[in-house]
Design a protein around this motif. Structure first.
Motif, PDB file in Angstrom:
ATOM      1  N   VAL A  97       0.846  -1.139  -0.087  1.00 51.67           N
ATOM      2  CA  VAL A  97       0.015  -0.107  -0.140  1.00 51.67           C
ATOM      3  C   VAL A  97       0.960   1.260   0.124  1.00 51.67           C
ATOM      4  O   VAL A  97       0.448   2.265  -0.682  1.00 51.67           O
ATOM      5  N   GLN A  98       2.135   1.346   0.615  1.00 47.87           N
ATOM      6  CA  GLN A  98       2.995   2.258   0.572  1.00 47.87           C
ATOM      7  C   GLN A  98       3.523   2.672  -0.814  1.00 47.87           C
ATOM      8  O   GLN A  98       3.412   3.677  -1.297  1.00 47.87           O
ATOM      9  N   ALA A  99       3.865   1.448  -1.563  1.00 47.39           N
ATOM     10  CA  ALA A  99       4.236   1.542  -2.960  1.00 47.39           C
ATOM     11  C   ALA A  99       3.199   2.040  -3.860  1.00 47.39           C
ATOM     12  O   ALA A  99       3.473   2.782  -4.908  1.00 47.39           O
ATOM     13  N   ASP A 100       1.885   1.896  -3.506  1.00 51.29           N
ATOM     14  CA  ASP A 100       0.660   2.358  -4.116  1.00 51.29           C
ATOM     15  C   ASP A 100       0.373   3.766  -3.553  1.00 51.29           C
ATOM     16  O   ASP A 100      -0.647   4.346  -4.297  1.00 51.29           O
ATOM     17  N   GLY A 101       1.183   4.272  -2.978  1.00 48.44           N
ATOM     18  CA  GLY A 101       0.973   5.870  -2.577  1.00 48.44           C
ATOM     19  C   GLY A 101       0.421   6.339  -1.282  1.00 48.44           C
ATOM     20  O   GLY A 101       0.200   7.290  -1.067  1.00 48.44           O
ATOM     21  N   ALA A 102       0.051   5.058  -0.354  1.00 46.08           N
ATOM     22  CA  ALA A 102      -0.762   5.621   0.720  1.00 46.08           C
ATOM     23  C   ALA A 102       0.345   6.076   1.705  1.00 46.08           C
ATOM     24  O   ALA A 102       1.613   5.364   1.565  1.00 46.08           O
ATOM     25  N   LEU A 103       0.235   6.624   2.727  1.00 46.77           N
ATOM     26  CA  LEU A 103       1.096   7.266   3.980  1.00 46.77           C
ATOM     27  C   LEU A 103       0.726   6.336   4.946  1.00 46.77           C
ATOM     28  O   LEU A 103      -0.493   6.395   5.321  1.00 46.77           O
ATOM     29  N   VAL A 104       1.601   5.409   5.431  1.00 50.64           N
ATOM     30  CA  VAL A 104       1.149   4.394   6.623  1.00 50.64           C
ATOM     31  C   VAL A 104       1.925   5.042   7.783  1.00 50.64           C
ATOM     32  O   VAL A 104       3.296   5.021   7.750  1.00 50.64           O
ATOM     33  N   LEU A 105       1.085   5.547   8.796  1.00 47.71           N
ATOM     34  CA  LEU A 105       1.794   5.970   9.870  1.00 47.71           C
ATOM     35  C   LEU A 105       2.162   4.848  10.716  1.00 47.71           C
ATOM     36  O   LEU A 105       1.919   3.608  10.659  1.00 47.71           O
ATOM     37  N   GLY A 106       3.233   5.062  11.759  1.00 47.40           N
ATOM     38  CA  GLY A 106       3.889   4.192  12.449  1.00 47.40           C
ATOM     39  C   GLY A 106       2.655   3.748  13.681  1.00 47.40           C
ATOM     40  O   GLY A 106       1.412   3.971  13.548  1.00 47.40           O
ATOM     41  N   VAL A 107       3.161   2.961  14.352  1.00 43.15           N
ATOM     42  CA  VAL A 107       2.317   2.333  15.526  1.00 43.15           C
ATOM     43  C   VAL A 107       2.883   2.670  16.753  1.00 43.15           C
ATOM     44  O   VAL A 107       4.153   2.913  16.805  1.00 43.15           O
ATOM     45  N   GLU A 108       2.432   2.422  17.725  1.00 44.23           N
ATOM     46  CA  GLU A 108       2.892   2.502  19.291  1.00 44.23           C
ATOM     47  C   GLU A 108       3.164   1.468  20.055  1.00 44.23           C
ATOM     48  O   GLU A 108       2.258   0.181  19.613  1.00 44.23           O
ATOM     49  N   ALA A 109       4.030   1.220  20.767  1.00 47.35           N
ATOM     50  CA  ALA A 109       4.158  -0.130  21.782  1.00 47.35           C
ATOM     51  C   ALA A 109       3.615   0.156  23.022  1.00 47.35           C
ATOM     52  O   ALA A 109       3.133   1.356  23.502  1.00 47.35           O
ATOM     53  N   GLY A 110       3.070  -0.871  23.717  1.00 48.58           N
ATOM     54  CA  GLY A 110       2.371  -0.716  24.999  1.00 48.58           C
ATOM     55  C   GLY A 110       1.272  -1.701  25.152  1.00 48.58           C
ATOM     56  O   GLY A 110       1.350  -2.927  24.503  1.00 48.58           O
ATOM     57  N   ALA A 111       0.679  -1.862  26.096  1.00 43.89           N
ATOM     58  CA  ALA A 111      -0.417  -2.750  26.594  1.00 43.89           C
ATOM     59  C   ALA A 111      -1.539  -2.842  25.411  1.00 43.89           C
ATOM     60  O   ALA A 111      -2.075  -1.736  25.271  1.00 43.89           O
ATOM     61  N   GLN A 112      -1.821  -3.986  25.205  1.00 47.21           N
ATOM     62  CA  GLN A 112      -2.915  -4.001  24.191  1.00 47.21           C
ATOM     63  C   GLN A 112      -4.145  -4.681  24.873  1.00 47.21           C
ATOM     64  O   GLN A 112      -4.116  -5.396  25.935  1.00 47.21           O
ATOM     65  N   ALA A 113      -5.333  -4.587  24.210  1.00 39.50           N
ATOM     66  CA  ALA A 113      -6.664  -5.037  24.684  1.00 39.50           C
ATOM     67  C   ALA A 113      -6.561  -6.498  25.192  1.00 39.50           C
ATOM     68  O   ALA A 113      -7.345  -6.869  25.991  1.00 39.50           O
ATOM     69  N   CYS A 114      -5.805  -7.248  24.274  1.00 39.22           N
ATOM     70  CA  CYS A 114      -5.727  -8.485  24.462  1.00 39.22           C
ATOM     71  C   CYS A 114      -5.135  -9.371  25.538  1.00 39.22           C
ATOM     72  O   CYS A 114      -4.868 -10.228  26.065  1.00 39.22           O
ATOM     73  N   GLY A 115      -4.286  -8.060  26.330  1.00 41.35           N
ATOM     74  CA  GLY A 115      -3.563  -8.382  27.451  1.00 41.35           C
ATOM     75  C   GLY A 115      -2.039  -8.462  27.059  1.00 41.35           C
ATOM     76  O   GLY A 115      -1.133  -8.412  28.165  1.00 41.35           O
TER      77      GLY A 115
END
Length: 425
Positions: free
Chosen positions: A152-170
Motif C-alpha cells: 500500500v505504501q508502494a501504491d501511494g498510501a502514507l502509513v503512519l507508525g504504531v505505538e508500543a504498549g499494553a494491548q486490549a488482549c493483554g
C-alpha cells in the motif's frame, strides 16, 4: 486572538475499520473538527461493533455513511462523491484485514471502495490516503502484514507508525494506534506545502542548566516552546530535522530526531559534529552565558551561616559564533540566531547580527514571551528589519514558526543543498 486552526477549510474523509482502537476515533474526530476540518465519517460493519454511528454523527455534524448503496446519494455513488474535492482520506483505525484488502485492490465495502475510487493522480488533484494501523503485536509483525504495508505504501498510501504498549488482549508490544493528537499532527504535515524538502535543519531549543552543586544551578526562563514549534514547522515543510534540546518538558514533534542535553558545554558537544551535515542552523536555545568555574561535589550547606557562599564564574562557549565561523569556511550551514532582549529590540538584534557574523537574527522581547504560547518576532538582516507577523501582533508560536519557515525557504531558494542532503522533492 482567534484559536489557530491547522486544518481550516480542509475536507477530510475519516474511515473506521473494525478494532478496539475505534474508541480513540471519537477523540480523533473531535480534534479534526476543532482544527477546522469538515469531516465525513465512513464506517465498516466491523467498526460498528465497537462504536456507534450515532456517536460519530454527533461529533461530526454529518450523517455517517455505512452502505455502498446509500439511497441518500442522488446518483447512488457515495464511493465516488466522497473523495471528489476531499483533501484526504484518513483511515483510523486501519486493521490488518483492511490493509490486506487495500493491498489486493478489493472493494467489497464502502470504505475500501472509496479508497480505491479516490483520485490518486490520473487527471485530477490527488486525494492522499493516510492509514493509522491498529492490531495485535503478532499481526503487526506477521510477514503477510509487512508485505501488505509495503504494497500500500508502494501504491501511494502514507502509513503512519504504531505505538508500543499494553494491548486490549493483554499482551504488550507494537501495534497500538497512535494517539489522536499525533495522528492530527501527521495529517497536517501530509497536507502541508514542502518548500524545505531536501533540506536538513539543526535546531537548538530551551534553556541550559549550569550546575553549582548536585541540586542547584544557573538557568533561565526559556520554555523551549518556540524552538519546538520551529522543529515541527520545519518538518511539516519537508525538512529533515535534528533538535538539540535543553532541559524542558515538551513532547518531541513527530518525525523529528531529538538529542537531550543539560549544559552549554553539552549543547556545544552535540551541535558542532552535526553542523557540517546540515543546511541550516537555527540557534533558538537560550544558552547561559556563564557557568560556575568548579562544581561542588556535595550540596552547599547553610549550616546556620549568614554569609552567602561565593564562587567564580567562567564564560560559556558561544555556540552560534562557533557554527558561524565554521559556516564561513565551508559555505554552510546558513545560520539563524535568536536575540531575547528586554529593550531596544532592533538595536540589540542588529548588534548581535554583526557580532556573530550571521545573515539573520530573530529578535523578541524575552520577558514578554517566556513560557507563553504566543509571541511576535522581528527579523533583522543586512537589508533591514521586518516584523513577523507583518502586523506586529502576537500570534501562537506554531503559526509564527510556519511563517518563519516560509521566509527561510525564500532565503534559501538560491542556495545549493548541503553535500549530505538529498535533492528537493
Amino acid at each position: 486572538m482567534n484559536q489557530r486552526q491547522d486544518l481550516a477549510g480542509r475536507r477530510v474523509v475519516l474511515g473506521l475499520s473494525g478494532g478496539i482502537a475505534c474508541y480513540k476515533s471519537a477523540e480523533l474526530l473531535r480534534l479534526l473538527v476543532k482544527a477546522g476540518a469538515t469531516v465525513q465519517v465512513v464506517m465498516t460493519a466491523g467498526a460498528q461493533r465497537f462504536i456507534t454511528p450515532e456517536t460519530m454523527q454527533a461529533l461530526s455534524g454529518q450523517p455517517v455513511l455505512l452502505d455502498t448503496w446509500d439511497a441518500r446519494e442522488p446518483n447512488v455513488m457515495p464511493h465516488i462523491n466522497l473523495t471528489r474535492g476531499a483533501d484526504a482520506v484518513l483511515v483510523a483505525p486501519a486493521s490488518a484485514d483492511f490493509i490486506a484488502r487495500l493491498a489486493q485492490g478489493r472493494a467489497e465495502d464502502l470504505l475500501s471502495l472509496t479508497c480505491l475510487a479516490r483520485p490518486w493522480g490520473v487527471g485530477e488533484q490527488p486525494c492522499p490516503l493516510v492509514l493509522a494501523p491498529a492490531m495485535n503485536r503478532e499481526m503487526w509483525a506477521h510477514p503477510a502484514t509487512r508485505r501488505n504495508v509495503a504494497q500500500v505504501q508502494a501504491d501511494g498510501a502514507l502509513v503512519l507508525g504504531v505505538e508500543a504498549g499494553a494491548q486490549a488482549c493483554g499482551e504488550v508490544g507494537d501495534g497500538r494506534m497512535l494517539e489522536p493528537p499525533a495522528i492530527v499532527e501527521e495529517l497536517v504535515a501530509a497536507l502541508s506545502p514542502r518548500p524545505l524538502a531536501g533540506r536538513r535543519l539543526l535546531i537548538t531549543a530551551g534553556p541550559t542548566f549550569e550546575a553549582i552543586d548536585p541540586v542547584r544551578g544557573i538557568t533561565n526562563l526559556s520554555s523551549g516552546k518556540m524552538g519546538f514549534a520551529i522543529a515541527r514547522a520545519a518538518r511539516e515543510a519537508g525538512a529533515e530535522v535534528t533538535l538539540v534540546a535543553g532541559p524542558v518538558h515538551l513532547d518531541t514533534p513527530r518525525g523529528v530526531r531529538r538529542i537531550d542535553v543539560r549544559s552549554a558545554l553539552q549543547m556545544l558537544e552535540a551541535v558542532m559534529p552535526l553542523a557540517d551535515e546540515h543546511d541550516v542552523f537555527v540557534a533558538t536555545a537560550a544558552v547561559a552565558d556563564w557557568r560556575p568555574a568548579s562544581l561542588s561535589a556535595h550540596k552547599i550547606k547553610k549550616d546556620g551561616k549568614k554569609i552567602a557562599p561565593t564562587f567564580e564564574l567562567s564564560e560559556n562557549p558561544d555556540i552560534l559564533a562557533a557554527v558561524s565561523a565554521r559556516s564561513r569556511e565551508r559555505g554552510a550551514p546558513y545560520c539563524v540566531g535568536f536575540a531575547a532582549e528586554s529593550e531596544q529590540l532592533e538595536r540589540h538584534a542588529r548588534e548581535k547580527l554583526l557580532r556573530k557574523r550571521v545573515p539573520l537574527i530573530i529578535g523578541n522581547l524575552g520577558p514578554a514571551t517566556f513560557g507563553r504560547d504566543d509571541n511576535s518576532l522581528l527579523l533583522v538582516d543586512a537589508q533591514g528589519a521586518t516584523p513577523l507577523p507583518v502586523d506586529g501582533q502576537a500570534t501562537d508560536k506554531l503559526t509564527l514558526a510556519r511563517l518563519l519557515m516560509a521566509d527561510l525557504a525564500d532565503r534559501l531558494a538560491s542556495r545549493p543543498l548541503s553535500p549530505v542532503s538529498g535533492t528537493p522533492e
